[in-house]
Design a protein around this motif. Structure first.
Motif, PDB file in Angstrom:
ATOM      1  N   ALA A  96       0.851  -1.183   0.000  1.00 25.13           N
ATOM      2  CA  ALA A  96       0.000   0.000   0.000  1.00 25.13           C
ATOM      3  C   ALA A  96       0.888   1.235   0.000  1.00 25.13           C
ATOM      4  N   GLU A  97       0.332   2.313  -0.454  1.00 22.93           N
ATOM      5  CA  GLU A  97       1.062   3.592  -0.425  1.00 22.93           C
ATOM      6  C   GLU A  97       1.295   4.011   1.015  1.00 22.93           C
ATOM      7  N   LYS A  98       2.558   4.257   1.360  1.00 24.13           N
ATOM      8  CA  LYS A  98       2.882   4.689   2.720  1.00 24.13           C
ATOM      9  C   LYS A  98       2.337   6.101   2.922  1.00 24.13           C
ATOM     10  N   PRO A  99       1.541   6.314   3.965  1.00 24.84           N
ATOM     11  CA  PRO A  99       0.990   7.649   4.207  1.00 24.84           C
ATOM     12  C   PRO A  99       2.092   8.676   4.464  1.00 24.84           C
ATOM     13  N   ARG A 100       1.809   9.893   4.072  1.00 27.28           N
ATOM     14  CA  ARG A 100       2.753  10.993   4.283  1.00 27.28           C
ATOM     15  C   ARG A 100       3.076  11.157   5.770  1.00 27.28           C
ATOM     16  N   SER A 101       2.101  10.922   6.630  1.00 33.92           N
ATOM     17  CA  SER A 101       2.337  11.058   8.070  1.00 33.92           C
ATOM     18  C   SER A 101       3.389  10.058   8.552  1.00 33.92           C
ATOM     19  N   VAL A 102       3.363   8.849   8.035  1.00 32.22           N
ATOM     20  CA  VAL A 102       4.364   7.846   8.422  1.00 32.22           C
ATOM     21  C   VAL A 102       5.725   8.240   7.868  1.00 32.22           C
ATOM     22  N   GLN A 103       5.768   8.709   6.627  1.00 30.25           N
ATOM     23  CA  GLN A 103       7.040   9.153   6.046  1.00 30.25           C
ATOM     24  C   GLN A 103       7.660  10.266   6.878  1.00 30.25           C
ATOM     25  N   LEU A 104       6.848  11.228   7.277  1.00 29.59           N
ATOM     26  CA  LEU A 104       7.350  12.345   8.075  1.00 29.59           C
ATOM     27  C   LEU A 104       7.762  11.891   9.478  1.00 29.59           C
ATOM     28  N   ALA A 105       6.990  10.992  10.079  1.00 29.43           N
ATOM     29  CA  ALA A 105       7.340  10.469  11.407  1.00 29.43           C
ATOM     30  C   ALA A 105       8.689   9.759  11.367  1.00 29.43           C
ATOM     31  N   VAL A 106       8.903   8.950  10.345  1.00 33.88           N
ATOM     32  CA  VAL A 106      10.182   8.245  10.198  1.00 33.88           C
ATOM     33  C   VAL A 106      11.324   9.253  10.051  1.00 33.88           C
ATOM     34  N   LEU A 107      11.111  10.283   9.262  1.00 32.18           N
ATOM     35  CA  LEU A 107      12.135  11.323   9.097  1.00 32.18           C
ATOM     36  C   LEU A 107      12.436  12.019  10.428  1.00 32.18           C
ATOM     37  N   LEU A 108      11.403  12.371  11.179  1.00 27.22           N
ATOM     38  CA  LEU A 108      11.609  13.034  12.470  1.00 27.22           C
ATOM     39  C   LEU A 108      12.366  12.139  13.451  1.00 27.22           C
ATOM     40  N   ILE A 109      12.077  10.856  13.414  1.00 27.86           N
ATOM     41  CA  ILE A 109      12.796   9.925  14.290  1.00 27.86           C
ATOM     42  C   ILE A 109      14.269   9.870  13.888  1.00 27.86           C
ATOM     43  N   TRP A 110      14.554   9.858  12.577  1.00 29.89           N
ATOM     44  CA  TRP A 110      15.960   9.873  12.132  1.00 29.89           C
ATOM     45  C   TRP A 110      16.662  11.148  12.578  1.00 29.89           C
TER      46      TRP A 110
ATOM     47  N   VAL B 197      14.355  -0.057  15.203  1.00 26.92           N
ATOM     48  CA  VAL B 197      12.906   0.122  15.363  1.00 26.92           C
ATOM     49  C   VAL B 197      12.377   1.064  14.284  1.00 26.92           C
ATOM     50  N   ASN B 198      13.119   2.133  13.995  1.00 29.00           N
ATOM     51  CA  ASN B 198      12.662   3.070  12.971  1.00 29.00           C
ATOM     52  C   ASN B 198      12.651   2.416  11.585  1.00 29.00           C
ATOM     53  N   LEU B 199      13.638   1.595  11.285  1.00 31.05           N
ATOM     54  CA  LEU B 199      13.634   0.869  10.013  1.00 31.05           C
ATOM     55  C   LEU B 199      12.401  -0.036   9.910  1.00 31.05           C
ATOM     56  N   MET B 200      12.049  -0.661  11.014  1.00 31.08           N
ATOM     57  CA  MET B 200      10.880  -1.534  11.019  1.00 31.08           C
ATOM     58  C   MET B 200       9.574  -0.733  10.910  1.00 31.08           C
ATOM     59  N   ILE B 201       9.542   0.439  11.525  1.00 28.75           N
ATOM     60  CA  ILE B 201       8.378   1.314  11.350  1.00 28.75           C
ATOM     61  C   ILE B 201       8.238   1.673   9.875  1.00 28.75           C
ATOM     62  N   ALA B 202       9.348   2.049   9.256  1.00 30.91           N
ATOM     63  CA  ALA B 202       9.329   2.449   7.847  1.00 30.91           C
ATOM     64  C   ALA B 202       8.872   1.311   6.940  1.00 30.91           C
ATOM     65  N   SER B 203       9.098   0.074   7.361  1.00 29.46           N
ATOM     66  CA  SER B 203       8.670  -1.057   6.534  1.00 29.46           C
ATOM     67  C   SER B 203       7.281  -1.563   6.912  1.00 29.46           C
ATOM     68  N   GLY B 204       6.620  -0.857   7.821  1.00 33.37           N
ATOM     69  CA  GLY B 204       5.221  -1.154   8.093  1.00 33.37           C
ATOM     70  C   GLY B 204       4.960  -2.133   9.218  1.00 33.37           C
ATOM     71  N   ARG B 205       5.920  -2.373  10.063  1.00 32.81           N
ATOM     72  CA  ARG B 205       5.726  -3.312  11.167  1.00 32.81           C
ATOM     73  C   ARG B 205       5.008  -2.611  12.326  1.00 32.81           C
ATOM     74  N   ASN B 206       3.799  -3.060  12.596  1.00 33.68           N
ATOM     75  CA  ASN B 206       2.994  -2.445  13.646  1.00 33.68           C
ATOM     76  C   ASN B 206       3.657  -2.576  15.009  1.00 33.68           C
ATOM     77  N   TRP B 207       4.270  -3.717  15.289  1.00 31.31           N
ATOM     78  CA  TRP B 207       4.926  -3.922  16.577  1.00 31.31           C
ATOM     79  C   TRP B 207       5.995  -2.853  16.818  1.00 31.31           C
ATOM     80  N   ALA B 208       6.635  -2.389  15.741  1.00 36.42           N
ATOM     81  CA  ALA B 208       7.723  -1.420  15.887  1.00 36.42           C
ATOM     82  C   ALA B 208       7.206  -0.067  16.374  1.00 36.42           C
ATOM     83  N   ARG B 209       6.035   0.344  15.900  1.00 33.91           N
ATOM     84  CA  ARG B 209       5.521   1.627  16.392  1.00 33.91           C
ATOM     85  C   ARG B 209       5.091   1.510  17.846  1.00 33.91           C
TER      86      ARG B 209
END
Length: 127
Positions: free
Chosen positions: A7-21, A56-68
């Motif tokens: 599925a298309e990764k939502p912009r909110s998830v993309q931005l959250a991953v960036l902020l975590i980095w 954990v952030n890499l796993m969030i970026a790949s869509g793993r719910n447990w990681a968030r």
């Protein structure tokens, strides 16, 4: 489990991953450059924690719910420690970094648990 192609990764998830980095990078720079009298144990602990946050952030970026969820627990522990021990005795740099990274982490959590992110993390993985 979700992966990015299902599925298309939502912009909110993309931005959250960036902020975590960004938060990880600021903490890493502070650890390496800003702490006088850094001991080997402190460097090792900070390095391990930064690595955990990175994985954990890499796993969030790949869509793993447990990681968030794990990320939420890590941030909650950070806040609990801050509330328990405060910043008394902390250097000005540590206070500044905490004042910068904590809002980034809070904002990333808000975005990771928004409606579009919930839907994306809950979507079945592509076969």
């Amino acid at each position: 489990m979700q992966n990015v192609t299902s599925a298309e990764k939502p912009r909110s998830v993309q931005l959250a991953v960036l902020l975590i980095w960004v938060s990880i990078a600021v903490d890493a720079l502070t650890t390496l450059l800003g702490n006088d009298g850094l001991t080997g144990d402190t460097l090792l602990f900070n390095g391990v924690m930064l690595a955990v946050y990175g994985v954990v952030n890499l796993m969030i970026a790949s869509g793993r719910n447990w990681a968030r969820i794990v990320y939420s627990v890590l941030v909650a522990c950070e806040v609990a420690l801050l509330l328990a021990f405060g910043l008394d005795g902390a250097s000005d740099l540590d206070v500044l970094v905490t004042s910068f990274t904590l809002p980034l982490e809070a904002w990333s959590l808000i975005m990771l648990f928004g409606a579009s992110a919930d839907k994306w993390f809950a979507a079945p993985a592509a076969e």
